[in-house]
Scaffold this motif. Sequence first.
Motif, PDB file in Angstrom:
ATOM      1  N   PHE A 214      14.127  21.166 -53.517  1.00 59.41           N
ATOM      2  CA  PHE A 214      14.163  19.774 -53.084  1.00 59.41           C
ATOM      3  C   PHE A 214      14.248  19.632 -51.567  1.00 59.41           C
ATOM      4  N   THR A 215      14.419  20.720 -50.857  1.00 56.33           N
ATOM      5  CA  THR A 215      14.715  20.626 -49.428  1.00 56.33           C
ATOM      6  C   THR A 215      13.641  21.286 -48.563  1.00 56.33           C
ATOM      7  N   ARG A 216      12.409  21.219 -48.956  1.00 52.67           N
ATOM      8  CA  ARG A 216      11.326  21.768 -48.129  1.00 52.67           C
ATOM      9  C   ARG A 216      11.128  20.950 -46.862  1.00 52.67           C
ATOM     10  N   GLU A 217      11.365  19.658 -46.929  1.00 50.72           N
ATOM     11  CA  GLU A 217      11.148  18.799 -45.763  1.00 50.72           C
ATOM     12  C   GLU A 217      12.325  18.808 -44.797  1.00 50.72           C
ATOM     13  N   ALA A 218      13.529  18.897 -45.314  1.00 48.32           N
ATOM     14  CA  ALA A 218      14.723  18.850 -44.460  1.00 48.32           C
ATOM     15  C   ALA A 218      15.824  19.662 -45.127  1.00 48.32           C
ATOM     16  N   ARG A 219      16.445  20.549 -44.386  1.00 49.33           N
ATOM     17  CA  ARG A 219      17.524  21.357 -44.935  1.00 49.33           C
ATOM     18  C   ARG A 219      18.786  20.519 -45.092  1.00 49.33           C
ATOM     19  N   LEU A 220      19.436  20.679 -46.235  1.00 48.87           N
ATOM     20  CA  LEU A 220      20.663  19.940 -46.500  1.00 48.87           C
ATOM     21  C   LEU A 220      21.717  20.900 -47.003  1.00 48.87           C
ATOM     22  N   LEU A 221      22.896  20.789 -46.469  1.00 51.72           N
ATOM     23  CA  LEU A 221      24.019  21.578 -46.947  1.00 51.72           C
ATOM     24  C   LEU A 221      24.642  20.842 -48.121  1.00 51.72           C
ATOM     25  N   GLY A 222      24.604  21.448 -49.281  1.00 52.31           N
ATOM     26  CA  GLY A 222      25.078  20.762 -50.473  1.00 52.31           C
ATOM     27  C   GLY A 222      26.438  21.240 -50.918  1.00 52.31           C
ATOM     28  N   ASP A 223      27.261  20.338 -51.369  1.00 56.90           N
ATOM     29  CA  ASP A 223      28.541  20.685 -51.959  1.00 56.90           C
ATOM     30  C   ASP A 223      28.773  19.770 -53.153  1.00 56.90           C
ATOM     31  N   GLU A 258      18.972  21.161 -36.827  1.00 58.68           N
ATOM     32  CA  GLU A 258      17.630  21.754 -36.721  1.00 58.68           C
ATOM     33  C   GLU A 258      17.514  22.394 -35.341  1.00 58.68           C
ATOM     34  N   ARG A 259      17.781  23.694 -35.257  1.00 55.64           N
ATOM     35  CA  ARG A 259      17.799  24.370 -33.960  1.00 55.64           C
ATOM     36  C   ARG A 259      16.412  24.511 -33.336  1.00 55.64           C
ATOM     37  N   SER A 260      15.358  24.372 -34.118  1.00 56.13           N
ATOM     38  CA  SER A 260      14.006  24.524 -33.589  1.00 56.13           C
ATOM     39  C   SER A 260      13.524  23.293 -32.836  1.00 56.13           C
ATOM     40  N   LEU A 261      14.263  22.185 -32.932  1.00 57.62           N
ATOM     41  CA  LEU A 261      13.833  20.947 -32.287  1.00 57.62           C
ATOM     42  C   LEU A 261      14.290  20.915 -30.832  1.00 57.62           C
ATOM     43  N   PRO A 262      13.532  20.204 -29.968  1.00 59.57           N
ATOM     44  CA  PRO A 262      13.904  20.134 -28.550  1.00 59.57           C
ATOM     45  C   PRO A 262      15.023  19.135 -28.269  1.00 59.57           C
ATOM     46  N   PHE A 263      15.651  18.602 -29.313  1.00 60.31           N
ATOM     47  CA  PHE A 263      16.737  17.659 -29.134  1.00 60.31           C
ATOM     48  C   PHE A 263      17.783  17.923 -30.208  1.00 60.31           C
ATOM     49  N   GLU A 264      18.953  17.404 -30.007  1.00 59.10           N
ATOM     50  CA  GLU A 264      20.028  17.569 -30.986  1.00 59.10           C
ATOM     51  C   GLU A 264      19.759  16.689 -32.196  1.00 59.10           C
ATOM     52  N   SER A 265      19.649  17.323 -33.351  1.00 58.62           N
ATOM     53  CA  SER A 265      19.334  16.559 -34.555  1.00 58.62           C
ATOM     54  C   SER A 265      20.511  15.686 -34.947  1.00 58.62           C
ATOM     55  N   PRO A 266      20.240  14.482 -35.438  1.00 60.11           N
ATOM     56  CA  PRO A 266      21.326  13.546 -35.764  1.00 60.11           C
ATOM     57  C   PRO A 266      22.108  13.993 -36.988  1.00 60.11           C
ATOM     58  N   PRO A 267      23.394  13.677 -37.044  1.00 58.93           N
ATOM     59  CA  PRO A 267      24.186  14.031 -38.228  1.00 58.93           C
ATOM     60  C   PRO A 267      23.780  13.165 -39.412  1.00 58.93           C
ATOM     61  N   PHE A 268      24.023  13.710 -40.602  1.00 60.50           N
ATOM     62  CA  PHE A 268      23.698  12.952 -41.809  1.00 60.50           C
ATOM     63  C   PHE A 268      24.600  13.427 -42.935  1.00 60.50           C
ATOM     64  N   ARG A 269      25.155  12.496 -43.673  1.00 61.98           N
ATOM     65  CA  ARG A 269      25.998  12.832 -44.816  1.00 61.98           C
ATOM     66  C   ARG A 269      25.920  11.715 -45.836  1.00 61.98           C
ATOM     67  N   THR A 270      25.814  12.093 -47.099  1.00 62.92           N
ATOM     68  CA  THR A 270      25.791  11.092 -48.163  1.00 62.92           C
ATOM     69  C   THR A 270      26.560  11.642 -49.354  1.00 62.92           C
ATOM     70  N   ARG A 271      27.086  10.755 -50.160  1.00 60.58           N
ATOM     71  CA  ARG A 271      27.948  11.163 -51.269  1.00 60.58           C
ATOM     72  C   ARG A 271      27.716  10.227 -52.451  1.00 60.58           C
ATOM     73  N   ARG A 272      27.862  10.802 -53.658  1.00 63.94           N
ATOM     74  CA  ARG A 272      27.731   9.975 -54.858  1.00 63.94           C
ATOM     75  C   ARG A 272      28.599  10.555 -55.966  1.00 63.94           C
ATOM     76  N   THR A 273      29.197   9.687 -56.754  1.00 63.90           N
ATOM     77  CA  THR A 273      29.967  10.088 -57.928  1.00 63.90           C
ATOM     78  C   THR A 273      29.213   9.681 -59.180  1.00 63.90           C
ATOM     79  N   MET A 274      29.064  10.607 -60.128  1.00 57.27           N
ATOM     80  CA  MET A 274      28.264  10.365 -61.338  1.00 57.27           C
ATOM     81  C   MET A 274      29.109  10.633 -62.573  1.00 57.27           C
ATOM     82  N   THR A 275      28.737  10.016 -63.663  1.00 56.55           N
ATOM     83  CA  THR A 275      29.458  10.163 -64.917  1.00 56.55           C
ATOM     84  C   THR A 275      28.574  10.869 -65.946  1.00 56.55           C
TER      85      THR A 275
END
Length: 278
Positions: A214-223, A258-275
């Motif tokens: 699911f993360t070919r476009e953007a790497r995401l650290l999942g927990d 994203e260390r390959s970019l010429p700028f500091e990549s913006p932070p991103f975090r999202t969360r969801r609770t499921m039943t």
Amino acid sequence: MKPNRAFTLVELLLAMAVAALVLAGSVGVLIYTARGYRREDLQMVRSRVAQQILARLDDDIAHVVGWLRLTPEALAAVGYSGSVRDFLLEPRRAAHILNAYTVGRVPPDFSELLPYEERWRFLGGRFFLDSPRCRYLELDPRPGYDIFPAFAMSATFLVRKPADDPSTVYLPMALGRGVVPPETVVWAFVRKTQGALAAGTVLRWSASQGAVDFTREARLLGDVRLRDQWLHVTQPGGQKGSEVFEVLLEAELEALPERSLPFESPPFRTRRTMTAGL
């Protein structure tokens, strides 16, 4: 009529310097603007990828049912090289909560949440919950509270490898969407680089679709955190009973830089609770 006066060398150099400064400023503005757009694009890509992952997770967890049947092929497809036995026999830390509830205590009714971990043992070709080795994590309850979550967690559970500092968190499931037996699905949240799997990769494997990254476009650290509550009810007459109260999946995704970019990549975090749909 006065003859046209030519520019001196000093004037030419000064004009060229001013032009260079103006050009450099214009290029700087363009680069800054372009980087701003790229930051916004990266943020949108990460948001879209994260929502796709959470939507698929939400759909899966809503259909867990039955008894999970893992195979070496399923585990190998998500990067786990050990055996099914090795995968299952380590403790599943902080995966469960016992909700000890006493009816009729006035006022108020008494309810106590007791998180615990489970351990399994291998006996006669089958896996069994090793109740004597299961343990409460925060405090020891009063006598009479037995730990037996096998029915609640037979369809899905969380496995961290290694348990103390996991490089990957696995979430196997048995999904019943009108198929018998239920289909086996395994999620892998790669927190640290593991062989060919880069840190930030989120994989989903199923028998029908194979492995999907699911993360070919953007790497995401999942927990992920999976917890169930067993409702352990004590009636006024002293009779006790246990049943599944709820099974919740708490998923959090955080973007890696994203260390390959010429700028500091913006932070991103999202969360969801499921039943879960048990």
